[in-house]
Write a protein that holds these residues in place. Structure first.
Motif, PDB file in Angstrom:
ATOM      1  N   GLY A 227      38.339  38.114  36.496  1.00 48.25           N
ATOM      2  CA  GLY A 227      38.224  39.310  37.329  1.00 48.25           C
ATOM      3  C   GLY A 227      38.623  40.525  36.536  1.00 48.25           C
ATOM      4  O   GLY A 227      39.787  40.647  36.127  1.00 48.25           O
TER       5      GLY A 227
ATOM      6  N   THR B  58      41.306  42.626  39.341  1.00 48.06           N
ATOM      7  CA  THR B  58      41.759  41.650  40.337  1.00 48.06           C
ATOM      8  C   THR B  58      42.959  42.253  41.046  1.00 48.06           C
ATOM      9  O   THR B  58      43.960  42.572  40.405  1.00 48.06           O
ATOM     10  CB  THR B  58      42.131  40.329  39.648  1.00 48.06           C
ATOM     11  OG1 THR B  58      41.039  39.902  38.817  1.00 48.06           O
ATOM     12  CG2 THR B  58      42.430  39.255  40.669  1.00 48.06           C
TER      13      THR B  58
ATOM     14  N   TRP C 134      37.854  42.163  42.539  1.00 47.34           N
ATOM     15  CA  TRP C 134      38.166  40.891  43.196  1.00 47.34           C
ATOM     16  C   TRP C 134      39.411  41.041  44.050  1.00 47.34           C
ATOM     17  O   TRP C 134      40.492  41.346  43.540  1.00 47.34           O
ATOM     18  CB  TRP C 134      38.382  39.829  42.131  1.00 47.34           C
ATOM     19  CG  TRP C 134      38.328  38.414  42.594  1.00 47.34           C
ATOM     20  CD1 TRP C 134      37.987  37.951  43.824  1.00 47.34           C
ATOM     21  CD2 TRP C 134      38.622  37.262  41.803  1.00 47.34           C
ATOM     22  NE1 TRP C 134      38.037  36.586  43.863  1.00 47.34           N
ATOM     23  CE2 TRP C 134      38.429  36.137  42.623  1.00 47.34           C
ATOM     24  CE3 TRP C 134      39.017  37.079  40.479  1.00 47.34           C
ATOM     25  CZ2 TRP C 134      38.633  34.843  42.159  1.00 47.34           C
ATOM     26  CZ3 TRP C 134      39.221  35.802  40.024  1.00 47.34           C
ATOM     27  CH2 TRP C 134      39.029  34.691  40.854  1.00 47.34           C
TER      28      TRP C 134
END
Length: 257
Positions: free
Chosen positions: A206, A209, A169
């Motif tokens: 996520g 992330t 992400w």
């Protein structure tokens, strides 16, 4: 090897969630070099957003609201129909299309999102859709879907909580566009099926992330002239804070007092 940080963010709005997330990654993120991309700073993140409908876009987001509006228009059944109608060699086709995955998922073209929404009942934990297809995506070296699953949970007769899961992400450039678009896509399905549902909250996770190395200078620049409001936790210009009986507050928080 650096320790992988796990962060939990509780936010009143999408703007606040994004503000806190990039701050946490910038301060605590693990340096990571993917096998085909430039270096990133990353965390494992779970983000709870209390209100997804108001204050969606922070002033520090690296692009304008026109791009977000365009992205919202592409996460619809109409866009999925148009995309599927294109010839296989059409240059407008790309490696994965979230609208196609949501509305025309899998080999049987089973419409999981519309079916999930139409059959929701309070207390059920079964309304799940998976956008990842092992047989398609594992053999590929790159360009697999980042968003891989969702769940919709009907909390009562009207309020819905939306869960979304990312394998990878982009927090800086992806989050500010894809979260409002996903919310709008689900709300549009509710409207088109004449359902009274409202998205009351959202939980996003996520696994990786991150902020790309190319964006770290932009993030550093943001935090040279901005900081998080102590009340709403949104990125706010330092010069705009106002002293109140509750301490320093951004102009929006001051108006609500």
């Amino acid at each position: 090897m650096m320790k992988m940080e796990a962060v939990l963010i509780k936010a009143k709005s999408i703007s606040s969630a994004w503000s806190q997330l990039i701050y946490e990654i910038y301060q605590k993120g693990e340096l990571h070099k993917p096998d085909y991309k430039s270096t990133t700073k990353r965390v494992h993140a779970t983000i709870y957003i209390e209100d997804v409908n108001n204050n969606q876009v922070n002033q520090a987001v690296p692009f304008g609201e026109n791009l977000i509006t365009k992205y919202k228009e592409e996460l619809t059944e109409e866009y999925a129909d148009w995309y599927i109608s294109l010839p296989e060699d059409d240059k407008r086709k790309f490696d994965y299309c979230y609208a196609k995955q949501l509305f025309r998922y899998g080999k049987a073209a089973y419409d999981t999102l519309n079916t999930n929404v139409a059959n929701m009942r309070p207390g059920s934990r079964r309304h799940v859709g998976v956008l990842w297809e092992n047989e398609v995506h594992i053999p590929k070296f790159e360009d697999q879907p980042c968003w891989i699953a969702y769940k919709v949970e009907l909390l009562d007769e009207k309020q819905v909580r939306l869960y979304i899961l990312y394998r990878s992400w982009d927090a800086f450039g992806g989050f500010p566009a894809n979260i409002p678009a996903i919310v709008e896509g689900f709300k549009k399905v509710f409207r088109e099926q004449n359902l009274p549902y409202e998205i009351s909250s959202l939980i996003a996770t996520g696994w990786d992330t991150h902020i790309y190395e190319a964006d770290l200078q932009a993030v550093e620049k943001i935090f040279r002239t901005n900081e998080l409001c102590p009340l709403c936790r949104c990125i706010t210009p330092k010069h705009s804070f106002i002293q109140t009986t509750r301490g320093r507050a951004c102009p929006d928080c001051k108006k609500k007092m």
